[in-house]
Design an enzyme around this catalytic site. Structure first.
Site, short mmCIF file in Angstrom:
data_model
loop_
_atom_site.label_atom_id
_atom_site.label_comp_id
_atom_site.label_asym_id
_atom_site.label_seq_id
_atom_site.Cartn_x
_atom_site.Cartn_y
_atom_site.Cartn_z
CG ASP A 131 -10.73 5.57 0.36
OD1 ASP A 131 -11.13 5.58 1.53
OD2 ASP A 131 -9.59 5.23 0.03
CG ASP A 132 -9.20 9.66 -2.83
OD1 ASP A 132 -8.11 9.42 -2.30
OD2 ASP A 132 -9.64 9.00 -3.79
CE LYS B 208 -6.71 3.56 -1.27
NZ LYS B 208 -6.79 4.51 -0.18
CE1 TYR C 202 -4.01 1.95 0.63
CE2 TYR C 202 -2.96 2.74 2.64
CZ TYR C 202 -3.98 2.82 1.71
OH TYR C 202 -4.96 3.76 1.86
CG ASN D 250 -0.65 9.43 1.27
OD1 ASN D 250 0.07 9.46 2.24
ND2 ASN D 250 -1.94 9.19 1.35
CD GLU E 110 -8.89 5.23 -3.19
OE1 GLU E 110 -9.76 4.66 -2.50
OE2 GLU E 110 -8.18 6.17 -2.77
CG ASP E 111 -6.23 7.78 -5.65
OD1 ASP E 111 -6.82 8.25 -4.65
OD2 ASP E 111 -5.11 7.26 -5.58
NE ARG F 240 -5.91 12.81 -5.65
CZ ARG F 240 -5.97 11.83 -4.74
NH1 ARG F 240 -5.10 10.81 -4.76
NH2 ARG F 240 -6.90 11.82 -3.83
N1 LIG Z 1 -4.00 10.65 4.13
C1 LIG Z 1 -4.96 10.18 3.37
O1 LIG Z 1 -5.66 9.22 3.72
C2 LIG Z 1 -5.22 10.83 2.05
C3 LIG Z 1 -6.44 10.62 1.42
C4 LIG Z 1 -6.70 11.23 0.20
C5 LIG Z 1 -5.73 12.04 -0.38
N2 LIG Z 1 -4.54 12.20 0.24
C6 LIG Z 1 -3.49 13.00 -0.37
O2 LIG Z 1 -3.88 14.35 -0.43
C7 LIG Z 1 -3.22 14.97 -1.52
C8 LIG Z 1 -4.22 15.82 -2.28
O3 LIG Z 1 -5.23 15.02 -2.87
P1 LIG Z 1 -6.43 15.73 -3.66
O4 LIG Z 1 -7.30 14.71 -4.27
O5 LIG Z 1 -7.12 16.71 -2.79
O6 LIG Z 1 -5.58 16.43 -4.82
P2 LIG Z 1 -5.81 17.76 -5.61
O7 LIG Z 1 -4.76 17.84 -6.64
O8 LIG Z 1 -7.22 17.86 -6.04
O9 LIG Z 1 -5.60 18.91 -4.52
C9 LIG Z 1 -4.40 19.51 -4.22
C10 LIG Z 1 -4.71 20.87 -3.61
O10 LIG Z 1 -3.49 21.44 -3.19
C11 LIG Z 1 -3.42 22.77 -3.65
N3 LIG Z 1 -2.05 23.17 -3.90
C12 LIG Z 1 -1.25 22.78 -4.90
N4 LIG Z 1 -0.08 23.43 -4.82
C13 LIG Z 1 -0.15 24.22 -3.73
C14 LIG Z 1 0.73 25.13 -3.13
N5 LIG Z 1 1.93 25.36 -3.64
N6 LIG Z 1 0.33 25.79 -2.04
C15 LIG Z 1 -0.87 25.55 -1.53
N7 LIG Z 1 -1.76 24.69 -2.03
C16 LIG Z 1 -1.40 24.04 -3.14
C17 LIG Z 1 -4.22 22.80 -4.93
O11 LIG Z 1 -4.66 24.12 -5.22
C18 LIG Z 1 -5.35 21.87 -4.56
O12 LIG Z 1 -6.36 22.60 -3.90
C19 LIG Z 1 -2.57 13.84 -2.33
O13 LIG Z 1 -1.19 13.79 -2.04
C20 LIG Z 1 -3.22 12.59 -1.80
O14 LIG Z 1 -2.36 11.48 -1.84
C21 LIG Z 1 -4.26 11.63 1.45
O1 LIG Z 2 -4.03 5.70 -0.92
C1 LIG Z 2 -3.70 6.24 0.13
O2 LIG Z 2 -2.68 5.93 0.76
C2 LIG Z 2 -4.56 7.28 0.76
C3 LIG Z 2 -5.41 8.06 -0.16
O3 LIG Z 2 -6.48 7.35 -0.67
C4 LIG Z 2 -4.67 8.84 -1.20
O4 LIG Z 2 -5.21 8.98 -2.29
O5 LIG Z 2 -3.59 9.33 -0.90
MG LIG Z 3 -6.91 7.75 -2.63
#
Ligand SMILES: NC(=O)c1ccc[n+]([C@@H]2O[C@H](COP(=O)([O-])OP(=O)(O)OC[C@H]3O[C@@H](n4cnc5c(N)ncnc54)[C@H](O)[C@@H]3O)[C@@H](O)[C@H]2O)c1
Ligand SMILES: O=C(O)C[C@H](O)C(=O)O
Ligand SMILES: [Mg+2]
Length: 543
Positions: free
Chosen positions: A254-255, A160, A88, A401, A231-232, A142
């Site tokens: 999930d996101d 997943k 993962y 991530n 997802e993503d 994404r």
């Molecule tokens: N921890 C978890 O369980 C989990 C779950 C889902 C997503 N994530 C992570 O969250 C991140 C974002 O996912 P997402 O679907 O929202 O992506 P996304 O691309 O839609 O969102 C990214 C956001 O960050 C902003 N951004 C980009 N550059 C920036 C900067 N320089 N300064 C400030 N803001 C900035 C963008 O404007 C946008 O709003 C990914 O890395 C993903 O892996 C983590």
């Molecule tokens: O896949 C993960 O580790 C968490 C989340 O769903 C992500 O998109 O980053």
């Molecule tokens: Mg995800």
């Protein structure tokens, strides 16, 4: 000889009966005389540990899963903390980047835009379709914070589902990994002769929506008991398809929802510790998000429940949340913005744009800083030190991530706050010592939520996944910490207890589905909580 598999049960609410089933005897003559399953488990672990690179470990485990599924899941559950970073996040990110180069064999369904009009016939060819219960579906647009990876997104769906099997005891034959191929805008992949997907740009929104409508209609027709996890998907599509399908079919994203639930849970625990140190009430928290995509906005929506649970009105709850995107603080008079950002756009600020994170923090004075921005190092020393100056125990969650995109590392957060930080990250970091005390990073990853949420939905055959069911999964996770975990200031339970946690979450989700009347299997209503929990655990598949 026997090996001791790390126990994954503790003194929690429910003892699980998960004695490994003896595998069927191998055909005579194929194995040497001294072959023994326990020794073979040691051999498999030794082979895994002999690989230097995480991606080689991933390839090894992927082969093991294919050749000896029971051994793979038995080891996975017993060595959860060692296995999850390989199968993962973060290694699955490398597996996605390299999918077209390391591909060995089919492990899921690829459905492309060229299949439009015939999606049903592809789905009907899936083996054991009457057993299908859960599908993770990505369009690869994404993947983690790595961008558009096209059909190379498949390992995310596979990874997943491996956690569904290991963490919630879903039967392997009940899972369907799916990657939709709607083209890719990844120029590097389009030029790569080994790229496995269609060599075309992503289709228009209109074409995609027609495709998605056919896909979902055929999915529920072919697999009547299936729950679908999106997802993503890129942010606009993540929100759009969640809204458009969630009242018609059993689906969740999930996101948006899983991440919201896992962060709410960790935040509930962190806010109590932070308020205990500052003497300020829980209602006084102010949360600043860096990143306003599907995850940032999904988490912000879910954190509204934190304030509402403290008795705040919707307006007051919303006023405690601030969002920053790539152009800085989000506020109304800044100009036009994407639909999903509007709800949290500030109306109480009219000045010039504030683009520098330190300046935003000086303006907002947050108690919590959450990163879902994909910007590595965005929480630099100035940022973290300012958070530490404002709060005796600052809450800092770099949630992006994979690990190389994390807004800061655990060690940095500990050093720059003199060990006072309340920390959770999306990807795992090692524990660290500060002034002789061992400090544990939380892993605020939706992997704590989706197995239990999905299991609950599957068991009661939920017709839809309601907001209250998602909230129930979050509160269930927060309540599942043992006293020992609380004594260590942990924000999330230990991963080795994943089955125990998932069964507790599933029980809470089923109860909420019943309250909301979306349980199609109403027989479970007559069970007491204890009986329901027991049923959930006995339904779990064991390797
Ligand atoms: N921890 C978890 O369980 C989990 C779950 C889902 C997503 N994530 C992570 O969250 C991140 C974002 O996912 P997402 O679907 O929202 O992506 P996304 O691309 O839609 O969102 C990214 C956001 O960050 C902003 N951004 C980009 N550059 C920036 C900067 N320089 N300064 C400030 N803001 C900035 C963008 O404007 C946008 O709003 C990914 O890395 C993903 O892996 C983590
Ligand atoms: O896949 C993960 O580790 C968490 C989340 O769903 C992500 O998109 O980053
Ligand atoms: Mg995800």
């Amino acid at each position: 000889m026997t090996i001791v598999l790390t126990p994954y049960l503790s003194n929690g609410v429910q003892k699980l009966k998960v004695e490994p089933q003896p595998p069927p005897p191998p055909p005579r003559g194929l194995f040497p005389a001294a072959h023994d399953e326990h020794v073979h488990a040691i051999r498999c672990l030794a082979q895994l540990r002999s690989k230097d690179k995480p991606i080689e470990k991933y390839i090894y485990l992927s082969a093991l899963k294919n050749t000896d599924e029971h051994m793979f899941y038995r080891l996975c559950l017993a060595y959860m903390e060692e296995f999850t970073p390989i199968i993962y996040t973060p290694t699955v990110g490398d597996a996605c980047l390299q999918h077209s180069h390391i591909f060995r064999r089919p492990e899921g369904l690829y459905i492309s835009i060229k299949d439009k009009g015939n999606i049903g016939s592809i789905l009907r060819a899936w083996p054991k379709r009457e057993q299908a219960r859960i599908s993770v579906v990505t369009d690869g647009s994404r993947i983690l914070g790595l961008g558009d990876l096209g059909v190379n997104g498949m390992p995310i769906s596979i990874g997943k589902l491996s956690l569904y099997i290991a963490g919630a005891g879903i039967r392997p034959s009940s899972t369907i990994p799916i990657c939709l191929d709607l083209g890719t805008n990844n120029e590097k992949f389009l030029k790569d002769p080994l790229y496995l997907g269609l060599r075309q740009k992503r289709v228009s929104d209109e074409v995609m929506t027609d495709f998605m409508e056919e896909f979902m209609a055929e999915m529920v027709k072919t697999f009547p008991k299936l729950l679908v996890q999106f997802e993503d998907f890129s942010t606009e599509h993540a929100f759009y398809y969640l809204d458009s399908f969630r009242h018609r079919y059993p689906v969740f994203n999930d996101d948006v929802q899983g991440t919201g639930a896992v962060v709410l849970s960790g935040f509930l625990n962190a806010a109590k510790l932070s308020s205990a140190a500052s003497g300020r009430p829980l209602t006084s928290h102010r949360i600043l998000f860096l990143g306003a995509g599907s995850a940032g906005v999904g988490v912000a929506m879910q954190l509204m429940s934190f304030f509402k649970l403290q008795g705040l009105s919707e307006e007051d709850a919303r006023s405690r949340i601030y969002l920053v995107d790539s152009q800085g603080l989000i506020y109304d008079s800044r100009g036009p913005m994407a639909e999903h950002k509007k709800y949290f756009s500030r109306t109480d600020y009219q000045g010039p744009p504030i683009t520098n994170l330190v300046e935003v923090i000086k303006y907002v004075k947050p108690t919590a800083l959450l990163g879902l921005s994909t910007i590595k190092g965005a929480f630099n020393q100035d940022v973290v030190e300012l958070m530490a100056a404002l709060n005796p125990r600052p809450i800092i969650f770099p949630l992006s991530n994979p690990v190389r995109l994390s807004e800061c590392e655990f060690q940095e957060a500990v050093d720059w706050t003199q060990g006072r930080v309340l920390f959770a990250s999306g990807s795992p970091f090692p524990e660290t010592e500060f002034q002789g005390k061992l400090l544990h990073p939380g892993q605020g990853n939706n992997m704590y939520i989706f197995p239990g949420l999905g299991l609950g939905c599957i068991l009661c055959q939920a017709s839809t996944v309601t907001d209250s069911m998602v909230e129930a999964s979050s509160l269930g996770l927060a309540d599942s910490l043992t006293q020992d975990e609380r004594d260590h200031d942990l924000l999330y339970p230990r991963l080795e207890r994943i089955r125990e946690i998932s069964s507790f979450i599933a029980m809470r989700v089923v109860r909420k589905a019943q309250e909301e009347g979306v349980d199609r299997l109403t027989d479970l209503r007559r069970l007491s909580d204890d009986e329901l929990l027991k049923l959930v655990t006995t339904k779990m598949w064991t390797a």
